[in-house]
Design a protein around this motif. Structure first.
Motif: not given
Length: 398
Positions: A354-372
């Motif tokens: 659910q937290l990753l889903d939230v990060c997907k909606t905020i461009p600055s937080l897409t860092i958490f979707l990258l490798p590592g």
């Protein structure tokens, strides 16, 4: 000059730096050693192995990584194919990555049907080398991510030899690597609480494998006999040496571990010593440009730096994050619980998803979707309660 960020760089690169049908005049060991000498295996490329000198001084690290990956894929193709050609290579590389995509990996989302084969490959490679380097400048997270790019080269060689993609091949290689890194760090005489962080960084940087909590107890459990090529063996030895070399000290126990690994891989003892010497020489020559080796405890430094970076990101996106979180009642309840007790495995999975889903909606937080990036989620979870209103804990009563 070649601009790896502009469309058409692959055709220009092949045209300027390779003549038609000119295979490498050496075997797989020489190919590996020359690739290693560029720093590609170590995750820090200092030059590109081409027939003519290729200036890379003004390129970004990401641009260097793109060309290094492409060049290594082309090199292994030339070693494997009896009648290599540039056009054939590009088509096979596209087929290889398309096979990864059809197995559930999203390399091809941005490709348009009418684009040329080389343009399509440029987009794939651009996606493949995306790292979190731009966010965490002067740390070493990209070092691990880039070092693992050689897995693509191994998988491509397997694809060429088998004429199809073995769906289990990459997963097996990645599982072996993470297990090996864990054993290598365990072999260190001087251990720190941050060694586990390096293992987790490897786990979150691999792209095709989901790991269980089962620990590898010995080298023999890794089933190294299943390795098919010398390239795989050379690579595993170097990764293990890198993990042990984090403190720039090699004691008797650590040396014994690497030689045991070399024996199990059926590698010559002289090659093992050559591998260690090459690693030490590379680090010594390039230490000032590799942040990982500029601190007495680089892993602790990484944790401290990334923690501060995550806090900064959260603060800058506080209002947007509050809004998105307020729309996920279950997530709020779980986050509130996490401040009072340890969440169970199922609860942690729900929070992560659910937290990753939230990060997907905020461009600055897409860092958490990258490798590592998922390695940083615990830091994010830790600081979220501090930005939420005082009514946060009332969710527990809902």
């Amino acid at each position: 000059m070649i601009n790896p960020s502009a469309q058409g760089w692959i055709d220009k690169f092949l045209s300027k730096y390779y003549s038609q049908n000119s295979p490498y005049p050496y075997d797989s060991k020489d190919f590996y050693c020359r690739t290693r000498d560029t720093g590609y295996i170590y995750g820090h490329v200092v030059r590109i192995d081409t027939h003519e000198n290729l200036p890379i001084g003004k390129w970004t690290s990401e641009e260097v990584s793109k060309v290094a990956l492409f060049n290594s894929l082309f090199g292994i193709y030339q070693l494997t194919e009896k009648q290599p050609s540039k056009e054939h290579f590009i088509l096979l590389a596209l087929k290889f990555y398309d096979s990864l995509h059809s197995s559930g990996f999203s390399f091809l989302k941005k490709i348009l049907p009418h684009e040329s084969p080389s343009t399509k490959l440029e987009k794939i490679i651009n996606e493949r080398v995306q790292t979190n380097e731009n966010i965490f400048i002067k740390n070493f997270s990209h070092l691990v991510t880039n070092a693992l790019l050689f897995i693509d080269v191994l998988a491509f060689q397997n694809f060429l030899l088998q004429e199809e993609l073995n769906k289990n091949y990459i997963q097996k290689i990645e599982e072996t690597i993470v297990g090996l890194i864990s054993l290598a760090l365990n072999a260190k005489t001087s251990k720190t609480n941050y060694d586990d962080l390096l293992i987790k960084l490897f786990e979150t940087s691999v792209r095709y494998t989901k790991f269980s909590n089962k620990k590898v107890e010995s080298l023999r459990v890794l089933n190294l006999d299943s390795l098919q090529t010398n390239l795989e063996k050379y690579y595993l030895l170097d990764l293990a040496a890198m993990a042990i070399w984090t403190d720039r000290i090699m004691d008797a126990k650590e040396s014994e571990f690497l030689h045991e690994l070399g024996d199990l891989l059926a590698l010559d003892q002289n090659y093992i010593m050559e591998s260690l010497f090459t690693l030490d020489s590379f680090i010594t020559a390039n230490k000032k440009d590799i942040p990982f080796f500029n601190y007495s405890n680089p892993i602790k430094h990484f944790y401290d730096q990334t923690t501060q970076s995550v806090v900064t990101l959260i603060t800058r996106n506080k209002k947007r994050l509050q809004k998105e979180l307020s729309e996920s009642k279950e997530l709020l309840i779980l986050l509130a619980l996490s401040t009072q007790r340890e969440l169970d495995t199922q609860e942690k999975k729900k929070v992560r998803k659910q937290l990753l889903d939230v990060c997907k909606t905020i461009p600055s937080l897409t860092i958490f979707l990258l490798p590592g990036g998922s390695l940083l989620l615990p830091i994010l979870i830790k600081f979220i309660p501090k930005i939420l209103p005082s009514s946060f804990n009332e969710n527990l009563d809902s």
